[in-house]
Design a protein around this motif. Structure first.
Motif, PDB file in Angstrom:
ATOM      1  N   MET A   1       0.798  -1.192   0.089  1.00  0.00           N
ATOM      2  CA  MET A   1      -0.151   0.048  -0.090  1.00  0.00           C
ATOM      3  C   MET A   1       0.756   1.279  -0.087  1.00  0.00           C
ATOM      4  SD  MET A   1      -3.043   1.107   2.719  1.00  0.00           S
ATOM      5  CE  MET A   1      -3.859  -0.172   2.306  1.00  0.00           C
ATOM      6  N   ASN A   2       0.543   2.134  -0.813  1.00  0.00           N
ATOM      7  CA  ASN A   2       1.333   3.422  -1.012  1.00  0.00           C
ATOM      8  C   ASN A   2       0.451   4.465  -0.153  1.00  0.00           C
ATOM      9  OD1 ASN A   2       3.375   2.203  -2.355  1.00  0.00           O
ATOM     10  ND2 ASN A   2       2.362   2.464  -4.272  1.00  0.00           N
ATOM     11  N   PHE A   3       1.236   5.648   0.206  1.00  0.00           N
ATOM     12  CA  PHE A   3       0.466   6.810   0.756  1.00  0.00           C
ATOM     13  C   PHE A   3       0.856   8.145   0.035  1.00  0.00           C
ATOM     14  CE2 PHE A   3      -0.533   9.876   4.414  1.00  0.00           C
ATOM     15  CZ  PHE A   3      -1.912   9.204   4.818  1.00  0.00           C
ATOM     16  N   THR A   4      -0.063   8.805  -0.382  1.00  0.00           N
ATOM     17  CA  THR A   4       0.350   9.901  -1.180  1.00  0.00           C
ATOM     18  C   THR A   4      -0.532  11.012  -0.735  1.00  0.00           C
ATOM     19  OG1 THR A   4      -1.113   9.270  -3.089  1.00  0.00           O
ATOM     20  CG2 THR A   4       1.327   8.290  -3.186  1.00  0.00           C
ATOM     21  N   PHE A   5      -0.345  12.281  -1.306  1.00  0.00           N
ATOM     22  CA  PHE A   5      -1.193  13.294  -1.152  1.00  0.00           C
ATOM     23  C   PHE A   5      -1.660  14.071  -2.438  1.00  0.00           C
ATOM     24  CE2 PHE A   5       1.745  13.130   2.585  1.00  0.00           C
ATOM     25  CZ  PHE A   5       1.012  13.318   3.631  1.00  0.00           C
ATOM     26  N   ALA A   6      -3.063  14.142  -2.532  1.00  0.00           N
ATOM     27  CA  ALA A   6      -3.411  14.676  -3.871  1.00  0.00           C
ATOM     28  C   ALA A   6      -3.017  16.300  -3.844  1.00  0.00           C
ATOM     29  CB  ALA A   6      -4.962  14.765  -3.735  1.00  0.00           C
ATOM     30  N   ASN A   7      -2.903  16.930  -2.845  1.00  0.00           N
ATOM     31  CA  ASN A   7      -2.475  18.455  -2.752  1.00  0.00           C
ATOM     32  C   ASN A   7      -1.110  18.477  -2.119  1.00  0.00           C
ATOM     33  OD1 ASN A   7      -4.912  18.922  -4.226  1.00  0.00           O
ATOM     34  ND2 ASN A   7      -5.876  18.993  -2.341  1.00  0.00           N
TER      35      ASN A   7
END
Length: 330
Positions: A1-7
């Motif tokens: 599972m990867n954790f990213t930010f949309a903004n």
């Protein structure tokens, strides 16, 4: 599972946190100037109250609220990726001539050792395929049955020597033995690679009949003629002195027969190798033509994870306000 930010650019707002801490520390130091008393021994019996000990809690809640809200605005997202891989297996049988003529030294150190080296590289590059080794000269037998254990294949390949069975060239028997190893296979593609340096002169099975049986079972046949053109040096041991000397012997390969055998099967081919480099190129070409097919399906699911941070920020802010209005009211 990867954790990213949309903004992710919103995370720049976190710079407010150290600024708030610095401002609060400066104001606290300014508001709490020290006063010199003649003596404070009478006050030492009184400890700090709970409200005094928690006087920094509202500010800590405010910092936490700002940090949580900034992270929520950056819209953290979790991405779950999954790949489904379908491998279309290929079964390969290597039928190797081990007759005495394979000791000719037009290949370094000789034809047999050169063929073993090139075959070893071929096996190492096909990790997803089952493979088998059949050897033949005047007779034929299975050195290794179909297996995915490539370490066993490599070890048994290195143990192959000329002279372990009756001499001669029983090409039909070698091919028939290879067919028996692979005919019942459920693989999508079945391949036999037959390598020889001579003319069929022994055996009970006609080579063309064996090739036709290949076609009936849907087996593709690649034949390789190995040997230089003209004549080649061959080691001969003197029976009286025991010394080994080189004798030039003519290279006789039944190319017409080997071409007919391979062409009897669908997409079968005949190759001629006159040196070790060309033999490696032939195996490389076969490797490309018989590449394992892989179908990859990729799934990706994105889920917003900002809600916990938003709730944490609002809760911290609300708790700070309540503490200021009630417990820390001046």
């Amino acid at each position: 599972m990867n954790f990213t930010f949309a903004n992710p650019w919103m995370l720049l707002g976190l710079v407010l946190v150290p600024l708030m801490v610095g401002w609060y520390w400066w104001r606290y130091r300014k508001q709490n100037s020290s006063i010199v008393f003649p003596g404070v021994s009478d006050f030492q019996q009184y400890g700090k109250t709970l409200r005094q000990r928690l006087r920094h809690l509202p500010f800590a809640l405010r910092v936490l609220a700002v940090a949580a809200l900034v992270v929520a605005l950056a819209r953290p997202q979790s991405k779950l990726s999954r790949q489904e891989m379908k491998v279309e297996g290929i079964d390969v049988v290597l039928a190797l001539d081990v007759s005495g003529s394979m000791l000719a030294e037009d290949f370094s150190p000789n034809r047999l050792e050169a063929a073993k080296k090139v075959a070893s590289n071929f096996i190492a590059g096909r990790k997803d395929d089952r493979m088998s080794i059949v050897v033949f000269s005047g007779e034929a037998y299975t050195q290794v049955p179909l297996t995915i254990d490539h370490q066993v294949l490599q070890n048994q390949l290195m143990n192959i020597k000329s002279g372990i069975i009756k001499d001669g060239t029983a090409m039909g028997d070698g091919l028939a033995t290879a067919i028996n190893r692979i005919k019942d296979s459920k693989a999508k593609s079945k391949v036999i690679i037959l390598l020889s340096d001579g003319v069929n002169n022994m055996g009970s099975v006609d080579p063309m009949s064996a090739a036709e049986i290949c076609a009936l079972y849907g087996i593709r046949l690649y034949t390789i003629g190995i040997g230089s053109r003209g004549d080649a040096p061959y080691p001969v041991r003197d029976p009286y002195t025991g010394r080994v000397h080189r004798q030039r012997i003519p290279v006789e390969i039944d190319e017409a027969l080997m071409k007919q055998m391979s062409s009897a099967t669908e997409d079968g081919q005949y190759f001629r190798s006159t040196n070790k480099k060309s033999l490696q190129e032939i195996f490389d070409q076969i490797d490309k033509m018989e590449k394992t097919k892989i179908d990859v399906t990729q799934y990706q699911q994105t889920k917003d994870e900002y809600l916990p941070f938003l709730l944490l920020g609002l809760l911290s802010f609300a708790l700070e306000v309540l503490l200021q209005l009630l417990y820390f009211k001046r």
